[in-house]
Design a protein around this motif. Structure first.
Motif, PDB file in Angstrom:
ATOM      1  N   UNK A 186       0.960  -1.136   0.024  1.00 37.65           N
ATOM      2  CA  UNK A 186      -0.183   0.025   0.091  1.00 37.65           C
ATOM      3  C   UNK A 186       1.069   1.196   0.101  1.00 37.65           C
ATOM      4  N   UNK A 187       1.872   1.186   0.631  1.00 40.13           N
ATOM      5  CA  UNK A 187       2.765   2.491   1.020  1.00 40.13           C
ATOM      6  C   UNK A 187       3.554   2.639  -0.217  1.00 40.13           C
ATOM      7  N   UNK A 188       4.180   1.540  -1.099  1.00 38.89           N
ATOM      8  CA  UNK A 188       5.068   1.740  -2.172  1.00 38.89           C
ATOM      9  C   UNK A 188       4.748   0.574  -3.163  1.00 38.89           C
ATOM     10  N   UNK A 189       3.576   0.636  -3.827  1.00 41.72           N
ATOM     11  CA  UNK A 189       3.398  -0.708  -4.996  1.00 41.72           C
ATOM     12  C   UNK A 189       4.451  -0.600  -5.855  1.00 41.72           C
ATOM     13  N   UNK A 190       5.258   0.214  -6.259  1.00 42.85           N
ATOM     14  CA  UNK A 190       6.167   0.100  -7.482  1.00 42.85           C
ATOM     15  C   UNK A 190       7.530  -0.207  -7.069  1.00 42.85           C
ATOM     16  N   UNK A 191       7.414  -0.629  -5.577  1.00 35.27           N
ATOM     17  CA  UNK A 191       9.026  -0.926  -5.054  1.00 35.27           C
ATOM     18  C   UNK A 191       9.617  -2.174  -5.680  1.00 35.27           C
ATOM     19  N   UNK A 192       8.715  -2.899  -6.257  1.00 27.48           N
ATOM     20  CA  UNK A 192       9.373  -4.357  -6.707  1.00 27.48           C
ATOM     21  C   UNK A 192       9.880  -4.212  -8.205  1.00 27.48           C
ATOM     22  N   UNK A 193       9.720  -2.972  -8.523  1.00 23.89           N
ATOM     23  CA  UNK A 193      10.244  -2.688 -10.083  1.00 23.89           C
ATOM     24  C   UNK A 193      11.293  -1.812 -10.240  1.00 23.89           C
ATOM     25  N   UNK A 194      12.037  -1.648  -9.101  1.00 18.70           N
ATOM     26  CA  UNK A 194      13.032  -0.832  -8.944  1.00 18.70           C
ATOM     27  C   UNK A 194      14.309  -1.766  -9.306  1.00 18.70           C
ATOM     28  N   UNK A 195      15.245  -0.993 -10.058  1.00 20.74           N
ATOM     29  CA  UNK A 195      16.578  -1.727 -10.236  1.00 20.74           C
ATOM     30  C   UNK A 195      17.662  -1.317  -9.055  1.00 20.74           C
ATOM     31  N   UNK A 196      18.489  -2.086  -8.898  1.00 18.85           N
ATOM     32  CA  UNK A 196      19.653  -1.454  -7.805  1.00 18.85           C
ATOM     33  C   UNK A 196      20.855  -1.378  -8.769  1.00 18.85           C
ATOM     34  N   UNK A 197      20.666  -1.141 -10.187  1.00 19.31           N
ATOM     35  CA  UNK A 197      22.055  -0.949 -10.912  1.00 19.31           C
ATOM     36  C   UNK A 197      21.455  -0.112 -12.038  1.00 19.31           C
TER      37      UNK A 197
END
Length: 321
Positions: A186-197
């Protein structure tokens, strides 16, 4: 070397990942550094009671660090970003007031997260789950749920291991994990689409951002921003949404003669960052702010400007140039 010195040296190898863990729990690099020091001191004092047949040294240190964080969080509220506290400003304010009394989220320098080729697993443990949006979203979780989610999803501990650390049951751990994941979605629904590179295109975009800001080129800066870009500046409570508002605000801050600002590229939260120095009346460029940038393949979608000279020390940067 004495046994005590050997033990202290071995525990120090875990310092980067313990720092990352405490930072995830607390949202403050300064508080995290204090608690890591406390963790290592407690471990050294209790070295004669450590039993490697019951748990690895790493597990034992995480137990100490997690409990220290939970105790610290009993007396502290969650750390926030301006976007968590109110709506966007309707008009541009060139000099928004600051609110240092609020417990603001802080950036963490990538350099503190370790880069040892000798132990890549340690580096992965330190750098995973450190993106700014993820840290901000964690602040919505109660302390024990936060600990459960980090130990299970970031560090990949089993439910039984977490239950042993928190003195509860595996069923209770799994229940807390489900609630934590639901709240995080709920707080950050797009988080799993973030890349760390960063891709080469994103790196080039950061270079263009530094050049455009340095030249005061608002047309070029505008081309780099998403339509719905967000600019926030803790400890200022005001934040701006949308390309027009962000460019209008930066236009008030732009270089007037090419030397108002000086930039030092850096990295924070596994994201690109730029440390900016502002020239004062005597001609000295003094530490002003750390810009942490969130990018997509094609544009910059968020600029989090952390204001304050005190933030420069963890980055190893001087207070003046």
């Amino acid at each position: 070397m004495t046994i005590g010195a050997d033990f202290a040296a071995e525990t120090m190898t875990y310092r980067p990942e313990l720092l990352a863990h405490c930072y995830r729990m607390l949202g403050s690099v300064h508080d995290a550094e204090d608690l890591v020091q406390e963790t290592l001191l407690r471990a050294w004092r209790a070295a004669d009671r450590f039993d490697e047949r019951r748990a690895s040294l790493r597990t034992w240190l995480y137990r100490i660090a997690t409990n220290a964080c939970l105790t610290a969080l009993e007396q502290r509220g969650r750390r926030a970003l301006p976007t968590d506290l109110n709506g966007p400003a309707a008009t541009v304010r060139p000099r928004p007031p600051r609110h240092p009394e609020i417990s603001w989220l802080e950036p963490i320098p990538d350099a503190l997260l370790g880069n040892s080729a000798d132990d890549p697993a340690t580096v992965v443990a330190a750098r995973s789950g450190i993106r700014l949006a993820f840290i901000a979203a964690l602040q919505y979780l109660p302390a024990r749920q936060r600990a459960v989610l980090l130990l299970r999803d970031v560090l990949a501990w089993s439910a039984a291991e977490v239950a042993d650390l928190l003195d509860t049951s595996p069923a209770a751990v799994n229940s807390a994990l489900q609630r934590a994941r639901a709240q995080l979605d709920k707080a950050a629904p797009m988080i799993d689409r973030m890349s760390e590179s960063l891709s080469p295109g994103e790196r080039a975009m950061i270079d263009r951002y530094v050049t455009a800001f340095g030249n005061g080129d608002m047309d070029e800066l505008s081309k780099l921003l998403r339509d719905d870009v967000v600019l926030e500046m803790p400890p200022a409570l005001v934040w701006f949404a949308g390309r027009a508002h962000v460019v209008a605000f930066f236009a008030h801050k732009a270089n007037q003669d090419g030397d108002t600002w000086r930039a030092v590229p850096t990295a924070a939260n596994t994201q690109p960052a730029v440390a900016y120095y502002l020239r004062d009346a005597d001609g000295t460029h003094r530490a002003h702010s750390i810009h942490v940038l969130t990018t997509t393949e094609t544009a910059i979608e968020r600029i989090t400007v952390f204001l304050g000279e005190e933030l420069f020390r963890p980055f190893g940067l001087p207070p003046a140039l």
